[in-house]
Design a protein around this motif. Structure first.
Motif, PDB file in Angstrom:
ATOM      1  N   ARG A 170     -29.235 -25.879  42.572  1.00 36.12           N
ATOM      2  CA  ARG A 170     -28.178 -24.870  42.746  1.00 36.12           C
ATOM      3  C   ARG A 170     -28.829 -23.553  43.140  1.00 36.12           C
ATOM      4  NH1 ARG A 170     -23.392 -24.350  39.902  1.00 36.12           N
ATOM      5  NH2 ARG A 170     -24.333 -22.409  39.217  1.00 36.12           N
ATOM      6  N   ASP A 198     -27.728 -20.585  43.069  1.00 38.84           N
ATOM      7  CA  ASP A 198     -27.484 -19.499  42.115  1.00 38.84           C
ATOM      8  C   ASP A 198     -28.533 -19.455  41.010  1.00 38.84           C
ATOM      9  OD1 ASP A 198     -25.246 -18.629  43.469  1.00 38.84           O
ATOM     10  OD2 ASP A 198     -23.827 -19.716  42.192  1.00 38.84           O
ATOM     11  N   THR A 220     -24.203 -23.983  48.624  1.00 38.25           N
ATOM     12  CA  THR A 220     -24.495 -23.545  47.253  1.00 38.25           C
ATOM     13  C   THR A 220     -25.488 -24.469  46.561  1.00 38.25           C
ATOM     14  OG1 THR A 220     -22.607 -24.775  46.398  1.00 38.25           O
ATOM     15  CG2 THR A 220     -22.240 -22.456  47.003  1.00 38.25           C
ATOM     16  N   GLU A 221     -25.688 -25.658  47.114  1.00 35.75           N
ATOM     17  CA  GLU A 221     -26.597 -26.629  46.524  1.00 35.75           C
ATOM     18  C   GLU A 221     -27.409 -27.299  47.621  1.00 35.75           C
ATOM     19  OE1 GLU A 221     -23.897 -28.082  42.722  1.00 35.75           O
ATOM     20  OE2 GLU A 221     -24.068 -29.393  44.465  1.00 35.75           O
TER      21      GLU A 221
END
Length: 155
Positions: free
Chosen positions: A92, A94, A110-111
């Motif tokens: 991930r 983030d 996002t991944e």
């Protein structure tokens, strides 16, 4: 005239260079001249220097002779398989700030798969501020290198 070097993958070339450096370092640590080490190994000084440069066209026997002449030995061992993978199924963005910055050209993503993450790190390594990597991200990079990169980060 030296033999033409066979094509070798980058990780093999790196290993040969490291082996040659180790042989040279041990010879120099012992203050043995290249001429004396070559004579003890039964080869020419030129061949010894080619071994110390890690040239792939030099025979394995020459490498082993040079190692023996300076008191080193080769140990071959089976690779250790990790009991449990340290890699996540997906990475991930983030969770990894530096990787997220490297992925700027992937809008909406996002991944990544672990293989994609390793590729992104390797291709953009020169843009990373390695001093600012979090311990969590350092562990991810090490796990990617260990499990997918054969122990080598190709940068």
């Amino acid at each position: 005239m030296p033999a033409k070097a066979p094509p070798v993958p980058p990780h093999v070339a790196t290993q040969l260079a490291m082996l040659g450096e180790r042989i040279r370092a041990e010879r120099e640590r012992q203050k043995v001249t290249a001429i004396d080490a070559a004579e003890a190994a039964g080869m020419s000084r030129v061949t010894l220097h080619r071994v110390e440069r890690g040239e792939p066209s030099v025979t394995m026997g020459a490498y082993l002779s040079a190692m023996s002449a300076v008191g080193l030995s080769l140990q071959v061992r089976e690779p250790e398989a990790p009991l449990v993978s340290a890699l996540p199924d997906v990475v991930r963005l983030d969770d990894y700030p530096a990787l997220q910055q490297l992925a700027w050209q992937l809008p909406g993503v996002t991944e990544l798969s672990p293989a994609q993450a390793l590729d992104l790190y390797e291709r953009n390594w020169r843009h990373l501020d390695r001093e600012r990597l979090t311990p969590h991200e350092r562990r991810l990079i090490q796990a990617l290198v260990d499990e997918l990169g054969g122990g080598r980060l190709l940068v």
